[in-house]
Design an enzyme around this catalytic site. Structure first.
Site, PDB file in Angstrom:
ATOM      1  N   GLU A 213      53.556  58.077  31.748  1.00  0.00           N
ATOM      2  CA  GLU A 213      53.770  58.240  30.412  1.00  0.00           C
ATOM      3  C   GLU A 213      54.074  59.647  30.430  1.00  0.00           C
ATOM      4  OE1 GLU A 213      51.484  57.730  26.322  1.00  0.00           O
ATOM      5  OE2 GLU A 213      50.349  56.853  27.982  1.00  0.00           O
TER       6      GLU A 213
ATOM      7  N   ASP B  63      53.649  50.848  20.646  1.00  0.00           N
ATOM      8  CA  ASP B  63      52.179  50.829  20.704  1.00  0.00           C
ATOM      9  C   ASP B  63      51.594  50.576  19.255  1.00  0.00           C
ATOM     10  OD1 ASP B  63      49.499  51.694  20.569  1.00  0.00           O
ATOM     11  OD2 ASP B  63      49.742  53.350  21.695  1.00  0.00           O
TER      12      ASP B  63
ATOM     13  N   GLU C  76      43.449  51.802  27.217  1.00  0.00           N
ATOM     14  CA  GLU C  76      43.228  53.135  27.370  1.00  0.00           C
ATOM     15  C   GLU C  76      41.883  53.547  26.779  1.00  0.00           C
ATOM     16  OE1 GLU C  76      44.882  55.622  23.473  1.00  0.00           O
ATOM     17  OE2 GLU C  76      46.575  54.015  24.068  1.00  0.00           O
TER      18      GLU C  76
ATOM     19  N   ASP D  13      43.149  55.369  31.367  1.00  0.00           N
ATOM     20  CA  ASP D  13      43.542  57.001  31.239  1.00  0.00           C
ATOM     21  C   ASP D  13      42.265  57.605  32.180  1.00  0.00           C
ATOM     22  OD1 ASP D  13      43.059  59.495  30.123  1.00  0.00           O
ATOM     23  OD2 ASP D  13      43.971  58.787  28.420  1.00  0.00           O
TER      24      ASP D  13
ATOM     25  N   GLU E 208      51.715  47.191  22.999  1.00  0.00           N
ATOM     26  CA  GLU E 208      50.272  47.895  23.229  1.00  0.00           C
ATOM     27  C   GLU E 208      49.445  47.887  22.400  1.00  0.00           C
ATOM     28  OE1 GLU E 208      49.496  52.347  24.929  1.00  0.00           O
ATOM     29  OE2 GLU E 208      51.326  51.682  25.379  1.00  0.00           O
TER      30      GLU E 208
ATOM     31  N   HIS F 283      47.403  55.572  31.159  1.00  0.00           N
ATOM     32  CA  HIS F 283      47.777  56.102  29.795  1.00  0.00           C
ATOM     33  C   HIS F 283      47.458  57.755  30.000  1.00  0.00           C
ATOM     34  CE1 HIS F 283      46.182  57.994  25.985  1.00  0.00           C
ATOM     35  NE2 HIS F 283      47.055  57.182  25.622  1.00  0.00           N
TER      36      HIS F 283
ATOM     37  N   LYS G  36      58.381  55.330  24.278  1.00  0.00           N
ATOM     38  CA  LYS G  36      57.449  54.596  23.606  1.00  0.00           C
ATOM     39  C   LYS G  36      56.812  55.227  22.201  1.00  0.00           C
ATOM     40  CE  LYS G  36      52.829  54.953  24.580  1.00  0.00           C
ATOM     41  NZ  LYS G  36      51.578  54.536  25.454  1.00  0.00           N
TER      42      LYS G  36
END
Length: 376
Positions: A327, A198, A252, A275, A226, A302, A165
């Protein structure tokens, strides 16, 4: 067992570049101590000094409670009740944002204590484990040029990652350049390596431009798009998600089950990204994942910081029905690379194992902690 002390420790590397979106340059680590010698660690991905103040501030009145005071003398094994006690104590001055960020780190530390006290890894305390390892995607900032992007993806592919990512950086400034960067990444990835983008809030609330870019991403074969918009632009998210086939993801910046209910209902995102160090901790991450699953949405936590957030997210992923992605922050910072003794390496298949030692399964490197600590 009783809680005897709560620490909120600010960490910061010697030189911080505040012009880039790299939250691994500083940190807020919490440690909860007990009268039986067992301590738990947690982490908060937020403004370290603000969280530290919130944890340590004295109580004001019945519904404006110090988080430290709320925990001292309590049984740390009663994690869910303590989550609600902390949340209720913060109602007067914040039910989202930094208030929940602070709860998140303390909740993680409480689960760490509970696992250590019972001699079990956290995932065994959370429910049925669906997996003992999770496919990792390398997560890093987007380079400025197509050449640098191709080099970055090639390097990460050679390290064994089967997904990458790339985000923030130049994203959102020039839609054509955004597409060119994505195309360079996908070409370098080749077959068998997924690319996620992202967008770093880059399109603000411009659904028209985001739709054009997303359709180009679809043709390239990008796995998801994202955070194209700022967090509260639900209408823009819904317009985009309803118009394209690519997965649209966000979350997130959001906190609590209630916040994610609004995100799912109003933004129509395909995948949510709580997150664990910001949304309410392990306790709330699993409630959010259950909500998302009931609405046909996937959950991918996240996780951009140290080995603490990696471990906490892995324990959540182990028990989530759709916990298919981990991630894996690859930022070149001491917090990201060396704060925990355990490095949580990739295996030959590009996956990372869920820790099996009691608690979170990671320990602070005390030398690294001391070198980064900002005492106030």
């Amino acid at each position: 067992m009783k809680i005897t002390d709560v620490e909120a420790i600010v960490l910061r590397q010697a030189v911080v570049d505040d012009g880039i979106a790299d939250g691994s340059q500083d940190d807020l680590v919490v440690r909860i101590h007990t009268d039986e010698g067992i301590s738990g660690i947690g982490e908060v991905d937020s403004s370290p000094e603000l969280v530290q103040a919130l944890v340590q501030a004295p109580s004001s009145h019945a519904v404006a409670t110090s988080l430290r005071d709320a925990l001292i003398g309590e049984d740390p094994l009663d994690v869910e009740r303590l989550w609600h006690k902390m949340y209720r104590g913060l109602i007067y001055f914040g039910r989202r944002g930094i208030a929940v960020h602070a709860i998140s780190g303390l909740d993680i530390a409480l689960w760490d204590i509970k696992g250590k006290a019972l001699g079990k890894p956290v995932f065994e305390l959370l429910g049925t484990a669906y997996r003992d390892r999770v496919r990792a995607y390398a997560s890093r900032l987007m380079p400025d040029t197509t050449e640098e992007t191709a080099e970055a993806v090639t390097e990460l592919k050679e390290q064994g990652f089967t997904a990458v990512k790339l985000g923030w950086g130049p994203q959102g400034k020039d839609p054509k350049h955004d597409v060119a960067l994505a195309a360079a990444a996908k070409e370098a990835a080749g077959d068998g390596v997924e690319i996620m983008i992202d967008s770093g809030l880059g399109y603000v609330a411009d659904a028209k431009v985001a739709i054009e870019v997303a359709r180009e991403f679809e043709q390239i074969g990008i796995y998801w798009m994202e955070e194209p918009f700022e967090p509260d632009e639900y209408e823009a998210y819904a317009e985009l998600a309803d118009a394209v086939d690519i997965r649209v993801t966000a979350g997130e910046q959001d906190a609590t089950w209630w916040g994610f209910r609004e995100l799912i209902d109003r933004a129509h995102v395909d995948l949510v990204q709580p997150d664990v160090t910001r949304c309410g901790g392990i306790t709330e991450t699993l409630r959010i994942a259950e909500l998302a699953h009931s609405q046909g949405k996937e959950t991918v936590p996240h996780a951009w910081k140290s080995g603490i957030i990696k471990a906490a997210s892995l324990h959540c992923n182990a028990v989530m029905p759709d916990g298919i992605w981990q991630e894996y922050c690859v930022a070149d910072t001491p917090i990201a690379k060396t704060l925990t003794v355990q490095r949580l390496p990739l295996d030959a298949d590009g996956c990372v194992a869920v820790p099996t030692e009691p608690g979170l399964g990671v320990d602070l490197d005390e030398d690294v902690l001391a070198s980064l600590r900002i005492d106030r």
